[in-house]
Design an enzyme around this catalytic site. Structure first.
Site, short mmCIF file in Angstrom:
data_model
loop_
_atom_site.label_atom_id
_atom_site.label_comp_id
_atom_site.label_asym_id
_atom_site.label_seq_id
_atom_site.Cartn_x
_atom_site.Cartn_y
_atom_site.Cartn_z
N SER A 17 0.84 -1.19 0.00
CA SER A 17 0.00 0.00 0.00
C SER A 17 0.88 1.25 0.00
O SER A 17 2.08 1.18 0.21
CB SER A 17 -0.95 -0.02 1.20
OG SER A 17 -0.23 -0.09 2.40
N CYS A 18 0.23 2.38 -0.22
CA CYS A 18 0.91 3.67 -0.30
C CYS A 18 1.85 3.86 0.89
O CYS A 18 1.46 3.55 2.00
CB CYS A 18 -0.14 4.77 -0.34
SG CYS A 18 0.55 6.40 -0.57
N PRO A 19 3.05 4.28 0.66
CA PRO A 19 3.64 4.80 -0.58
C PRO A 19 4.50 3.78 -1.31
O PRO A 19 5.20 4.14 -2.24
CB PRO A 19 4.50 5.95 -0.07
CG PRO A 19 5.07 5.41 1.22
CD PRO A 19 3.91 4.61 1.82
N ASP A 44 -3.27 -2.08 -4.95
CA ASP A 44 -3.73 -0.90 -4.23
C ASP A 44 -4.39 0.05 -5.22
O ASP A 44 -3.74 0.56 -6.13
CB ASP A 44 -2.54 -0.23 -3.55
CG ASP A 44 -2.90 1.06 -2.81
OD1 ASP A 44 -4.11 1.32 -2.63
OD2 ASP A 44 -1.98 1.78 -2.41
N ASP A 50 -1.58 7.69 -7.38
CA ASP A 50 -0.24 7.90 -6.82
C ASP A 50 0.85 7.84 -7.89
O ASP A 50 1.72 8.71 -7.95
CB ASP A 50 0.07 6.86 -5.73
CG ASP A 50 -0.80 7.02 -4.50
OD1 ASP A 50 -1.44 8.08 -4.35
OD2 ASP A 50 -0.84 6.08 -3.68
#
Length: 81
Positions: A17-19, A44, A50
């Site tokens: 998941s981010c980042p 994700d 992103d």
């Protein structure tokens, strides 16, 4: 509707998941030669915006395409000269 690119390398960031998808994409792009394309495969949904935002704000890369299919997101990023 899949576009074909001459993919130099593929990066699997499924489950991250981010980042992390962006961080790992940057690391992988750094290892490519100019004009090579990296395929990034993520799960994700945030990776769509992103990676697009990262590519738009980063010199030396171009986001060629993104695909959304059944919870798997594919991004095609080209390293520029």
């Amino acid at each position: 509707m899949s576009k074909e690119f001459d993919i130099a390398d593929s990066l699997d960031v499924k489950g991250a998941s981010c980042p992390m998808p962006v961080v790992r994409t940057k690391q992988a792009i750094d290892d490519l030669a100019a004009d090579e394309v990296l395929e990034v495969v993520a799960t994700d949904s945030g990776s769509m915006s992103d990676i697009e935002g990262w590519a738009d704000g980063t010199d030396g890369v171009e986001l060629l395409d993104q695909e959304d299919g059944d919870g798997v997101y594919k991004h095609y990023v080209k390293k520029l000269e």
